[in-house]
Design a protein around this motif. Structure first.
Motif, PDB file in Angstrom:
ATOM      1  N   TYR A 164      31.749  28.855  45.617  1.00  0.00           N
ATOM      2  CA  TYR A 164      32.885  28.838  44.699  1.00  0.00           C
ATOM      3  C   TYR A 164      33.086  27.422  44.179  1.00  0.00           C
ATOM      4  O   TYR A 164      32.971  26.445  44.910  1.00  0.00           O
ATOM      5  N   SER A 203      39.530  35.262  42.510  1.00  0.00           N
ATOM      6  CA  SER A 203      38.318  35.410  41.700  1.00  0.00           C
ATOM      7  C   SER A 203      37.471  36.536  42.274  1.00  0.00           C
ATOM      8  O   SER A 203      37.522  36.830  43.469  1.00  0.00           O
ATOM      9  N   TRP A 212      31.465  33.579  39.894  1.00  0.00           N
ATOM     10  CA  TRP A 212      32.808  34.067  40.168  1.00  0.00           C
ATOM     11  C   TRP A 212      33.601  34.158  38.865  1.00  0.00           C
ATOM     12  O   TRP A 212      33.491  33.294  37.999  1.00  0.00           O
ATOM     13  N   ARG A 213      34.435  35.200  38.757  1.00  0.00           N
ATOM     14  CA  ARG A 213      35.288  35.375  37.585  1.00  0.00           C
ATOM     15  C   ARG A 213      36.746  35.375  38.018  1.00  0.00           C
ATOM     16  O   ARG A 213      37.164  36.223  38.797  1.00  0.00           O
ATOM     17  N   SER A 214      37.516  34.411  37.526  1.00  0.00           N
ATOM     18  CA  SER A 214      38.928  34.348  37.865  1.00  0.00           C
ATOM     19  C   SER A 214      39.661  35.513  37.204  1.00  0.00           C
ATOM     20  O   SER A 214      39.491  35.770  36.013  1.00  0.00           O
TER      21      SER A 214
END
Length: 440
Positions: A164, A203, A212-214
């Motif tokens: 991350y 995320s 990773w996508r918030s």
């Protein structure tokens, strides 16, 4: 005439077997109806069977069929000391199981090096529908970071999650595994700026995304997110005074009310929080060694906690007096709660406990106790009562990693390792299986 008739029947059987063996579609339909454990064994029968069983589409179809038939249920539990994370104990619960797959990751990763980082700690933090969430702490010359691994103990597959970007914050990983819907598993990374800070970021990692996508932010002071439980399409977290859940579909976080806390000066009142068979349970205690408490259940419709079972361990303590321990603080009762197990019938529901030297199933309706397993001395020494982590094992072929080489080679090697372990334990289906393995 009788001999000719029997011979004719045998020829028909042989012909039918040849037809099935040579028809991939028909063979796939038959294999889809077998349990995961049998498929892992049969993957080394021959290359054709291996190519079918380890094929991505077959594995996904098998996971979906189990999910829709409600055939996914834990067949065992792994547990160990929360303070040392050493000496993992495997506890089979199914009648036809004598052992669970080993967890070699803990031995392989500790004190090893990954990408130049030295692994100083490795532990399991969550189980979800056949997959385990594992966390290891890696130290470099400058910083210490937490990294995550999704692991399927049934076939030995694992996926190392990408680091991350804000790795110097407080980081918690949570696993979501739903065999009925693609992408079949996701991982949440929950971060905060520092201990006690209320700004929380969530995320999501989806397989094949490699990043990773918030997805959402919320406020939750003094809340830990390292013990999430997946239930009813959401991840649930609980602490002393508050509880939150993350809905997988909407990707939003909401707060739900907590049940009243038992009276008493003891602050760590949560003794157990977990799911079994579609039921979410919570146990709170008045004191650390309370022998009387309630098992609560969260209702799916009203979002309210209610008392499901009343527990009083007086009779259990009388049957096993070794539970009574005299300390400088007074009399204490040595037991740890591994799981609340709901049976098909209400009178089959039990509270699974560890006591000195034993694992005991305490019937929540009949108020009776049964010794499930004797624990050897070296295991008893490592079990720190009230500080035991327990994680469900469910047989599943759900894929967690992409094959970097041909599936025929890599998948065969992964599945055969587990099959070889089963062979060593002598845990086979019967003589026909032995014959297939012999000629594999």
């Amino acid at each position: 005439m009788m001999e000719e008739s029997q011979m004719y029947k045998k020829l028909l059987v042989i012909a039918a077997v040849d037809v099935i063996a040579g028809n991939v579609d028909l063979l796939s339909e038959i294999l889809l109806r077998l349990p995961t454990k049998s498929l892992i064994r049969f993957s080394i029968v021959c290359k054709l069977w291996c190519s079918i069983i380890t094929g991505m589409q077959f594995r996904l179809s098998h996971c979906r069929s189990l999910a829709f038939s409600n055939a996914i249920s834990p067949s065992g539990i792994y547990f160990y000391n929360c303070l040392t994370y050493q000496k993992i104990i495997s506890l089979p619960l199914a009648d036809n199981a004598t052992s669970l797959p080993p967890l070699p990751l803990l031995d392989q990763f500790i004190n090893s090096s990954i990408g130049g980082d030295t692994v100083t700690e490795f532990k399991v933090t969550q189980s979800c529908n056949g997959l385990l969430m594992c966390i290891f702490t890696a130290s470099t010359t400058r910083i210490t970071i937490k990294k995550g691994i999704v692991y399927n103990p049934a076939n030995g597959e694992c996926c190392l999650l990408p680091t991350y970007k804000k790795c110097d914050q407080f980081v918690y990983y949570n696993l979501i595994s739903d065999p009925s819907e693609p992408p079949y598993y996701k991982v949440l990374c929950v971060t905060r700026m520092g201990y006690g800070y209320s700004d929380i970021d969530v995320s999501v990692y989806v397989p094949k995304s490699y990043s990773w996508r918030s997805c959402c932010h919320f406020s939750a002071p003094r809340m830990a997110f390292d013990s999430g439980v997946f239930w009813n399409g959401a991840i649930y977290w609980i602490s002393k005074y508050s509880s939150f859940y993350f809905d997988v579909k909407s990707e939003k976080v909401a707060e739900i009310s907590m049940p009243p806390r038992p009276q008493g000066g003891f602050t760590q009142k949560i003794r157990y929080f977990g799911e079994w068979g579609g039921h979410l349970h919570l146990i709170q205690v008045q004191s650390r060694y309370a022998k009387k408490f309630n098992v609560l259940e969260l209702d799916k419709d009203t979002w309210k906690w209610s008392v499901k079972y009343h527990v009083h361990l007086a009779q259990l303590i009388s049957t096993f007096p070794e539970m009574v321990q005299q300390t400088s603080y007074g009399i204490q009762y040595a037991f740890s709660i591994l799981s609340v197990i709901r049976g098909e019938k209400e009178e089959d529901s039990v509270l699974l406990l560890t006591i000195p030297g034993k694992v005991v199933a305490y019937n929540l309706v009949l108020k009776t106790a049964k010794v499930v397993r004797e624990l050897p001395g070296e295991v008893v020494d490592t079990v720190f009562f009230n500080q035991v982590c327990a994680y469900q094992y469910t047989e599943s072929l759900v894929p967690v990693s992409e094959w970097t080489v041909g599936p025929e080679k890599s998948s065969y090697q992964q599945l055969s390792k587990t099959s070889e372990f089963l062979l060593e334990k002598g845990d086979l289906l019967g003589t026909s299986s032995e014959y297939f393995f012999k000629d594999a």
